[in-house]
Design an enzyme around this catalytic site. Structure first.
Site, short mmCIF file in Angstrom:
data_model
loop_
_atom_site.label_atom_id
_atom_site.label_comp_id
_atom_site.label_asym_id
_atom_site.label_seq_id
_atom_site.Cartn_x
_atom_site.Cartn_y
_atom_site.Cartn_z
CG ASP A 105 13.87 -78.66 65.07
OD1 ASP A 105 14.77 -79.29 64.49
OD2 ASP A 105 13.15 -77.81 64.51
CE1 TYR A 311 15.13 -75.63 66.02
CE2 TYR A 311 14.93 -75.06 68.33
CZ TYR A 311 14.36 -75.44 67.14
OH TYR A 311 13.01 -75.62 67.06
#
Ligand code: ZN
Ligand code: ZN
Length: 943
Positions: A105, A311
């Site tokens: 991420d 995200y």
């Protein structure tokens, strides 16, 4: 081979599917870990962090003299793999790879996870090139772009994450240990302290104190009701709040019809479209739909991993120029919100709205691809819809309101009414989550006179500040710089799970409050947000390579040492304070038996816990609780209507809590069955006993019959019988509980085996105690689900236990039982069939004692005791028998045991029977008898 390392398994799979662009992706499992390959590329998913920071060995013992809580500040930290199979496979792939791309991420935490993977890769392969792919959504375009232009791992960003990790562990572990030890708490009952957690808790505690100290003020408000064109309109007095009632009353009295319209003003108001979602804004909006912060984030992360939204951990509220908004709108035309999307395309504002915070890491949360309710399920779809509609709203035009203000005069008093009408709904068309309430006033004209239908004088009170909701708290944490977008909701969830706060909105528990106040008093650096804000600033400096991780950690160590200087100086006071104030959390209410003491949960050393009265030993009332292995007993919020006692719950880590409920109701119901087995105890009597606080057979046994007779209004004879029956019942209960323990000890626990079910089956066959078990047939045990082999073992054990018990009951001292047992005399019946002489000889116990034991045992078995013989008699018999030719010493004892003590006895015996009793040969006995007869005959001749 090109190896791609993703943050989770699910993202590894999606990335492979996207990059394979139509080629076949093969999933392979090794040690439970999946890899996805196509062509020469393999993707593997981590499980977030696959290593964990811990102190080096030696620091695990809390009570160590050497490794004190303070010593944890400077303790060396090591990284320990937590996902060994993933680590193994990652290193194996690293050795084969000629290129590795980290695709975790895109934020600090993700960079740190990537750096951890990097270190593991480097340990396996020193030279393989490693690059980094950064993306904000797992969509085709984002992923392809990211892999087309990979960059290097950002070691400064990872170092910032690492610094936070180190500091958090250091603060959390040392302070938690210090406070828990000071308050003498351990096990599941520790008091945790954390760098972000404690200042957050402190905010909740402060708010509670504000609420408690709030003094409401009374005020008055005036309003009137008029009517125009058949529509009722409410107008408020222009003065607003009146602090004094007489003043308000005077205005009330002066307010008289007619109502004159003195002014009408109209205008327009711009209603700006909302700004894009950052994490906090999203959590607040989701809370309005009923989602807790943690739940909203969990769902959002899931949607991200599946490519439906971007995200969700972001501080950014400004869309970056690189974001392809038109492209996103296009793909959303395939979603169930096609109509709204098309409306926005047709009415799109020139520039999207923007919020106050702009950062470079991630775009604000936005939808990334179409999804349907069928695919997502209800909850996830509602979150998806929220994100999608918010995105649309940020692209939609502002709304326009027409505002109207009317001023009235009634007997010299001014009143006013306001209205609002939506002229241009704008973004409200696509975003129904923010209500647009219209108040449309009828047309008024200056100079117009209207009726006064009603005047109201309302008495009101000022309200205390509201408790924090989860989303409000997250907003406040953000304002104060407490925690990060990724951790705030987790911190709150932790406070709840640690029982520091409870309820919605949040309020502190007794423990939460006591711990906070103690720390505040002695070392307020721990409860104030300043220190944690400083660390956030330092982290920014690490990210910008202005400071090193080591430097920041060192400074934090210094701050923590300073806090410990204060804490250690007041250790005793802090501990006593927490201990005495948290005692309250274990109080359940007034003792129902003595009526003056307080019942409280007591935890003893080891695993014993029970409920006892504060007036012990004057009041001995107590209620047993299961041992702590079943769960630590705590008080809950609920109170029993009947007994006014707080409910009790057993809590165990990783298990569903066991609700005991009202401890007295529980006590009564768990003894109901045994009381109902007492024959002379009728149901009405049982009710009377309960009112007298006699709940168990044991309580009944302890009662005095005279008192019982009076209290229950029964005859003394009945009272005596009741007591005797209760005694018998207790004996029965004792035996049953022994049998339960015996089975638990002798049957190995295994999957699917339920002791309760076994006992039930055995009870059905009449086996309730060890005695009945010892006499039971193996078949009975097998019907209870016990295997043949186990049954034989259990029965053997039960028989030997039973014998010991019987001997004990008969009154044979344990030392003698052991000697008999060692000599192979293992059944009570042996005392009636084996002659005391033999028993004495075998066991080494004196003959006199053996006779006494034999008397006891045979009396108990209701069988005749062996005839007694003194040593003198014995010697005489021996001499007489030995005089018979052919007699040997070895034959004497068996003969004596069979009751043959002299020549006449031998002659009277049937050789066949005597042979069976003594084990001597039939012919031998016959020969002895012939010899004996000769002796007798000689005696007669001599006469
Ligand atoms: Zn009591
Ligand atoms: Zn109750």
């Amino acid at each position: 081979m090109h190896v791609i390392v993703a943050e989770k398994n699910i993202s590894a799979r999606r990335i492979a599917q996207i990059l394979a662009s139509g080629k076949r992706v093969t999933e392979k499992k090794e040690g439970g870990v999946s890899t996805y390959s196509f062509g020469d590329t393999v993707t593997i998913g981590l499980r977030g962090h696959v290593v964990e920071v811990d102190f080096e060995p030696g620091y695990q013992n809390w009570r160590s003299e050497l490794y004190t809580p303070r010593s944890l500040i400077d303790a060396k930290m090591i990284k320990v793999p937590t996902e060994k199979r993933i680590v193994y496979l990652l290193q194996k792939l690293a050795k084969q790879a000629d290129r590795i791309t980290i695709a975790t991420d895109f934020d600090t935490e993700g960079e740190l996870i990537g750096k951890e993977a990097y270190d593991l890769i480097r340990a396996a392969s020193r030279n393989v090139p490693v690059d980094r792919a950064r993306f904000s959504a797992i969509t085709q375009q984002e992923i392809q772009n990211a892999f087309a232009k990979t960059t290097a791992l950002d070691f400064a960003l990872a170092a910032a994450g690492e610094a936070r990790q180190t500091v958090d562990l250091m603060w959390g572990a040392s302070l938690t240990r210090f406070i828990s030890l000071a308050a003498r708490r351990g096990g599941q009952n520790i008091l945790s302290v954390g760098r972000v957690q404690t200042p957050t808790l402190s905010m909740i505690v402060d708010r509670e104190k504000e609420i408690e100290s709030f003094v409401p003020e009374t005020y008055w408000q005036l309003s009137l009701l008029t009517e125009k064109a058949g529509q009722e309109v409410e107008a408020r007095h222009t003065n607003g709040r009146f602090k004094e009632k007489p003043a308000a009353q005077q205005v009330y009295d002066r307010t008289k019809a007619p109502l004159l319209v003195t002014d009408v003003t109209t205008g327009t108001k711009q209603d700006r479209a909302p700004s894009p979602f950052d994490t906090t804004g999203f959590i607040v909006a989701a809370a309005r739909l009923g989602f807790t912060a943690a739940n909203a984030m969990r769902i959002a992360e899931d949607l991200y991993m599946n490519g439906f939204i971007s995200y969700p951990r972001t501080d950014n509220t400004v869309y970056p120029p690189s974001l392809d908004i038109t492209g996103i709108l296009k793909t959303l035309q395939n979603s169930p919100f096609r109509k709204d999307v098309e409306w926005v395309i047709a009415h799109r504002r020139g520039v999207p709205t923007r919020g106050k915070k702009s950062s470079t890491d991630h775009p604000p949360i936005h939808p990334a691809g179409p999804a349907s309710r069928d695919v997502l399920g209800d909850d996830a779809f509602r979150i998806y819809e929220l994100v999608l509609r918010r995105f649309l709203a940020t692209l939609a035009p502002d709304a326009q309101w027409k505002t109207e203000k009317v001023v009235f005069d009634a007997g010299g008093e001014g009143y006013t009414a306001t209205g609002g009408q939506l002229l241009e709904p704008g973004w409200h068309v696509v975003y129904p989550f923010s209500e647009a309430k219209e108040v449309i006033l009828p047309p008024f004209e200056t100079g117009e006179k209207l009726p006064v239908k009603n005047v109201t004088l309302d008495e009101k009170e000022t309200q205390p500040p509201a408790r924090y909701t989860q989303s409000r708290l997250i907003q406040r944490m953000e304002e104060l710089g407490l925690g990060t977008k990724s951790t705030r909701h987790e911190v709150i969830a932790k406070l709840v799970s640690r029982k520091y706060v409870e309820g919605t909105p949040l309020r502190p528990t007794v423990v939460g409050r006591v711990v906070t106040e103690s720390l505040e008093q002695h070392a307020d650096t721990i409860t104030k947000p300043d220190m944690t804000q400083t660390l956030e600033a330092h982290m920014q400096q690490i990210k910008g390579s202005e400071r090193t991780r080591e430097d920041v950690v060192k400074e934090s160590r210094g701050m923590l040492h300073a806090a410990f200087d204060q804490l250690e100086a007041h250790e005793r006071a802090i501990g006593d304070d927490i201990l005495s104030r948290t005692a309250e959390e274990l109080n359940l209410g007034t003792c129902p038996v003595c009526g003056t003491g307080t019942l409280a949960i007591k935890h003893l050393r080891g695993s014993t816990q029970f409920i006892g009265c504060s007036r012990y030993p004057d009041c001995t009332f107590n209620i047993g609780l299961p041992v702590t292995q079943w769960g630590w007993a705590v008080r809950t919020d609920e109170v029993c209507d009947r007994h006014r006692l707080s409910f009790v719950r057993l809590v165990r880590k990783g298990a569903r809590p066991w609700d005991i409920g009202c401890p007295l109701c529980h006590h009564i119901s768990s003894n109901r069955e045994s009381l109902s087995e007492i024959p002379s105890l009728t149901p009405p009597l049982q009710g009377k006993l309960e009112a007298l606080h006699i709940y168990t057979a044991s309580d009944l046994v302890k009662s005095e019959p005279g008192w019982l007779a009076t209290a229950l209004d029964i005859s003394s004879a009945d009272a005596v019988r009741l007591k005797q029956d209760a005694e018998a019942e207790m004996l029965l209960l004792k035996k049953r509980s022994e049998c339960r323990k015996f089975l638990r000890n002798h049957l190995t626990p295994r999957k699917g085996r339920s002791y309760a079910a076994i006992q039930k089956a055995l009870k059905g066959a009449g086996v309730t105690d060890i005695s009945s078990l010892a006499h039971a047939d193996a078949a009975v045990l097998r019907t209870a689900g016990i295997s043949e082999q186990e049954a034989a073992q259990v029965l053997g054990e039960a028989r030997s236990v039973h014998t010991l018990q019987t001997f004990k009951e008969i009154g044979i001292p344990p030392a003698s039982i052991r000697k008999y047992h060692a000599a192979g005399i293992s059944s009570p019946g042996d005392f009636c069939t084996i002659h005391p002489l033999i028993l004495s000889k075998k066991s080494g116990i004196s003959l006199g004692t053996v006779y006494r034991h034999a008397d006891l045992v045979c009396g108990y078995l209701k069988r005749p005791a062996p005839k007694k013989m003194t040593k003198l008699q014995l010697e005489k018999s021996r001499k007489e028998l030995m005089a018979i030719p052919g007699m040997t010493e070895e034959m004497i004892l068996p003969l004596l045991q069979a009751g043959v003590a002299d020549i006449l006895g031998l002659l009277a015996a049937d050789p066949k029977i005597l042979s069976g009793q003594t084990g001597l040969q039939h012919e031998k006995i016959s020969r002895l008898q012939v010899s004996a007869k000769k002796i007798k005959d000689n005696e007669i001749i001599r006469i």
